[in-house]
Design a protein around this motif. Structure first.
Motif, PDB file in Angstrom:
ATOM      1  N   CYS A  29      -4.160   2.829  -1.430  1.00  0.00           N
ATOM      2  CA  CYS A  29      -4.455   3.954  -2.317  1.00  0.00           C
ATOM      3  C   CYS A  29      -5.857   3.766  -2.908  1.00  0.00           C
ATOM      4  CB  CYS A  29      -3.403   3.980  -3.432  1.00  0.00           C
ATOM      5  SG  CYS A  29      -3.749   5.126  -4.762  1.00  0.00           S
ATOM      6  N   CYS A  83      -5.775   2.991  -6.644  1.00  0.00           N
ATOM      7  CA  CYS A  83      -4.918   1.882  -7.058  1.00  0.00           C
ATOM      8  C   CYS A  83      -5.643   0.549  -6.956  1.00  0.00           C
ATOM      9  CB  CYS A  83      -3.652   1.834  -6.198  1.00  0.00           C
ATOM     10  SG  CYS A  83      -2.677   3.349  -6.300  1.00  0.00           S
ATOM     11  N   ALA A 110     -12.611   6.799  -0.941  1.00  0.00           N
ATOM     12  CA  ALA A 110     -11.618   7.412  -0.037  1.00  0.00           C
ATOM     13  C   ALA A 110     -12.239   7.867   1.293  1.00  0.00           C
ATOM     14  CB  ALA A 110     -10.897   8.560  -0.736  1.00  0.00           C
ATOM     15  N   ASN A 138      -3.320   6.938   8.050  1.00  0.00           N
ATOM     16  CA  ASN A 138      -2.854   5.620   7.592  1.00  0.00           C
ATOM     17  C   ASN A 138      -1.795   5.042   8.524  1.00  0.00           C
ATOM     18  OD1 ASN A 138      -2.997   6.490   4.057  1.00  0.00           O
ATOM     19  ND2 ASN A 138      -4.576   5.602   5.334  1.00  0.00           N
ATOM     20  N   VAL A 190      -0.179   9.267   0.943  1.00  0.00           N
ATOM     21  CA  VAL A 190      -0.571   8.606   2.184  1.00  0.00           C
ATOM     22  C   VAL A 190      -1.222   9.652   3.088  1.00  0.00           C
ATOM     23  CG1 VAL A 190       0.297   7.403   4.229  1.00  0.00           C
ATOM     24  CG2 VAL A 190       1.305   6.936   1.992  1.00  0.00           C
ATOM     25  N   ARG A 211       2.053   4.761  -5.098  1.00  0.00           N
ATOM     26  CA  ARG A 211       0.629   5.073  -5.049  1.00  0.00           C
ATOM     27  C   ARG A 211       0.379   6.405  -5.735  1.00  0.00           C
ATOM     28  NH1 ARG A 211      -1.471   4.294   0.721  1.00  0.00           N
ATOM     29  NH2 ARG A 211      -3.076   5.807   0.279  1.00  0.00           N
ATOM     30  N   SER A 212      -0.803   6.525  -6.309  1.00  0.00           N
ATOM     31  CA  SER A 212      -1.184   7.735  -7.043  1.00  0.00           C
ATOM     32  C   SER A 212      -1.653   8.839  -6.116  1.00  0.00           C
ATOM     33  CB  SER A 212      -2.307   7.410  -8.026  1.00  0.00           C
ATOM     34  OG  SER A 212      -1.918   6.363  -8.879  1.00  0.00           O
ATOM     35  N   VAL A 213      -2.168   8.456  -4.964  1.00  0.00           N
ATOM     36  CA  VAL A 213      -2.700   9.406  -3.988  1.00  0.00           C
ATOM     37  C   VAL A 213      -1.787   9.373  -2.771  1.00  0.00           C
ATOM     38  CG1 VAL A 213      -4.696   9.920  -2.521  1.00  0.00           C
ATOM     39  CG2 VAL A 213      -5.048   9.037  -4.816  1.00  0.00           C
ATOM     40  N   THR A 224       0.828  -1.210   0.000  1.00  0.00           N
ATOM     41  CA  THR A 224       0.000   0.000   0.000  1.00  0.00           C
ATOM     42  C   THR A 224       0.862   1.260   0.000  1.00  0.00           C
ATOM     43  OG1 THR A 224      -0.141  -0.011   2.417  1.00  0.00           O
ATOM     44  CG2 THR A 224      -1.902  -1.145   1.208  1.00  0.00           C
ATOM     45  N   ASP A 225       2.164   1.084   0.098  1.00  0.00           N
ATOM     46  CA  ASP A 225       3.168   2.150   0.114  1.00  0.00           C
ATOM     47  C   ASP A 225       3.024   3.087   1.309  1.00  0.00           C
ATOM     48  OD1 ASP A 225       5.554   3.006  -1.097  1.00  0.00           O
ATOM     49  OD2 ASP A 225       4.537   4.711  -2.018  1.00  0.00           O
TER      50      ASP A 225
END
Length: 164
Positions: A109, A112, A130, A59, A55, A51-53, A41-42
């Motif tokens: 994400c 993702c 989200a 989180n 953290v 990830r595109s969004v 999930t990075d």
């Protein structure tokens, strides 16, 4: 005798009775969970995943709570030394597994997740998915806590032996 499968008092007694082996397994389980959930999930930065969004602030505590609770639940499956009495069968395993899987979706994400993208599209993932993720994190922690409570409670419960 209480018929409830859970007791804060019995769970606390079980934790106080843990030996260094059990605490070591709990620590290793927590670390493994943090890596297994955090790396893909990075949330735990690494060169393999992105990830595109960005953290979100929540989180990190969500991952930490998940890791600690998962470590405790995993440790309840460790075989105890032969000198200790064997706990009777406990439930809570499914709750722990579901809680662990939910934590992955909670901290991941939002855009993702291929399933979310197919169902909602990118804007839907950001607009609808989200905002639900923090709730998933709370639900995940709740399920893991309940699993830990049930399994720990059973460690100090008096086992019922079938009559011969």
């Amino acid at each position: 005798m209480s018929s409830s499968p859970r007791s804060w008092r019995r769970a606390g007694t079980a934790l106080r009775g843990w030996r260094s082996r059990q605490w070591t397994v709990a620590g290793a389980g927590a670390l493994a969970t943090a890596v297994l959930v955090g790396a893909p999930t990075d949330v735990v930065p690494n060169p393999l995943f992105g990830r595109s969004v960005p953290v979100q602030w929540w989180n990190y505590p969500a991952l930490a709570v998940t890791a600690v609770l998962a470590g405790i639940v995993l440790t309840t499956y460790v075989r105890r030394p032969s000198s200790d009495p064997e706990p009777h069968a406990a439930d809570g395993g499914r709750l722990g597994a579901i809680g662990g899987v939910l934590s992955f979706f909670a901290v991941g994400c939002p855009v993702c997740n291929k399933l979310v993208l197919v169902l909602l599209g990118a804007s839907g993932a950001l607009s609808y998915w989200a905002p639900l993720q923090p709730l998933l994190a709370v639900l995940s922690a709740g399920l893991l806590a309940e699993a830990a409570l049930r399994r720990l409670s059973s460690e100090t419960a008096c086992p019922v032996r079938p009559s011969a």
